[in-house]
Motif scaffolding. Structure first.
Motif, mmCIF file in Angstrom:
data_model
loop_
_atom_site.group_PDB
_atom_site.id
_atom_site.type_symbol
_atom_site.label_atom_id
_atom_site.label_comp_id
_atom_site.label_asym_id
_atom_site.label_seq_id
_atom_site.Cartn_x
_atom_site.Cartn_y
_atom_site.Cartn_z
ATOM 1 N N HIS A 29 -7.211 5.216 -4.174
ATOM 2 C CA HIS A 29 -6.029 5.053 -3.335
ATOM 3 C C HIS A 29 -6.413 5.005 -1.855
ATOM 4 O O HIS A 29 -5.868 4.197 -1.091
ATOM 5 C CB HIS A 29 -5.032 6.187 -3.578
ATOM 6 N N LEU A 30 -7.353 5.855 -1.449
ATOM 7 C CA LEU A 30 -7.807 5.846 -0.063
ATOM 8 C C LEU A 30 -8.476 4.515 0.290
ATOM 9 O O LEU A 30 -8.298 4.003 1.402
ATOM 10 C CB LEU A 30 -8.771 7.004 0.191
ATOM 11 N N ARG A 43 -7.714 1.625 -0.914
ATOM 12 C CA ARG A 43 -6.609 0.662 -0.738
ATOM 13 C C ARG A 43 -5.930 0.874 0.622
ATOM 14 O O ARG A 43 -5.593 -0.081 1.316
ATOM 15 C CB ARG A 43 -5.616 0.839 -1.880
ATOM 16 N N LEU A 44 -5.735 2.132 0.997
ATOM 17 C CA LEU A 44 -5.112 2.439 2.281
ATOM 18 C C LEU A 44 -6.007 2.026 3.452
ATOM 19 O O LEU A 44 -5.514 1.541 4.471
ATOM 20 C CB LEU A 44 -4.773 3.934 2.362
ATOM 21 N N ARG A 102 -0.007 7.095 -2.905
ATOM 22 C CA ARG A 102 -0.503 6.655 -1.603
ATOM 23 C C ARG A 102 0.433 7.122 -0.488
ATOM 24 O O ARG A 102 -0.021 7.493 0.592
ATOM 25 C CB ARG A 102 -0.693 5.143 -1.579
ATOM 26 N N ASP A 139 3.248 2.759 -3.498
ATOM 27 C CA ASP A 139 2.824 3.681 -4.550
ATOM 28 C C ASP A 139 3.102 5.122 -4.103
ATOM 29 O O ASP A 139 2.726 5.514 -2.999
ATOM 30 C CB ASP A 139 1.327 3.506 -4.810
ATOM 31 N N ALA A 186 0.822 -1.213 0.000
ATOM 32 C CA ALA A 186 0.000 0.000 0.000
ATOM 33 C C ALA A 186 0.854 1.261 0.000
ATOM 34 O O ALA A 186 0.512 2.236 -0.667
ATOM 35 C CB ALA A 186 -0.947 -0.002 1.203
#
Length: 114
Positions: free
Chosen positions: A43-44, A46-47, A12, A9, A6
């Motif tokens: 992206h959020l 995934r985080l 991120r 990237d 995570a």
């Protein structure tokens, strides 16, 4: 392993860096990073799945922040490591040894000599 993937990237990593100091909405993060809102939202997600960010709802607005203080430490260490690898950070202290030292294990009582 998902945590490392995570933060690997660059976007991120920048998001985490931003939300480590204050809360942001998706639109604010997109503006700050110069990215599309949809991309920042993905992206959020995934985080969040990795447990690195949490959110809070205030009416129709959702604010994002780091999940806990350990995330800030992770960012700092990753930043230092990146600096060492790229040669950007100069440090007077030598890097830690690659092999950890052996623990202090006391000798068996019969092996002690007087």
């Amino acid at each position: 392993m998902e945590v490392l993937k995570a933060i690997a990237d660059p976007i991120r990593f920048q998001i985490l860096h931003a939300v480590s100091s204050q809360e942001y909405r998706v639109g604010q993060l997109a503006e700050k990073l110069g990215a599309h809102v949809a991309a920042v939202s993905q992206h959020l997600a995934r985080l969040r799945a990795a447990g690195l960010v949490s959110s809070r709802r205030d009416g129709t607005r959702v604010y994002y922040r780091i999940a806990n203080s350990h995330v800030g430490g992770l960012l700092a260490e990753a930043g230092l490591l990146t600096g060492y690898v790229t040669g950007v950070i100069e440090d007077d202290d030598p890097p830690p040894p690659l092999v950890p030292p052996k623990p202090n294990v006391p000798l068996h009582p019969r092996l002690h000599t007087v």
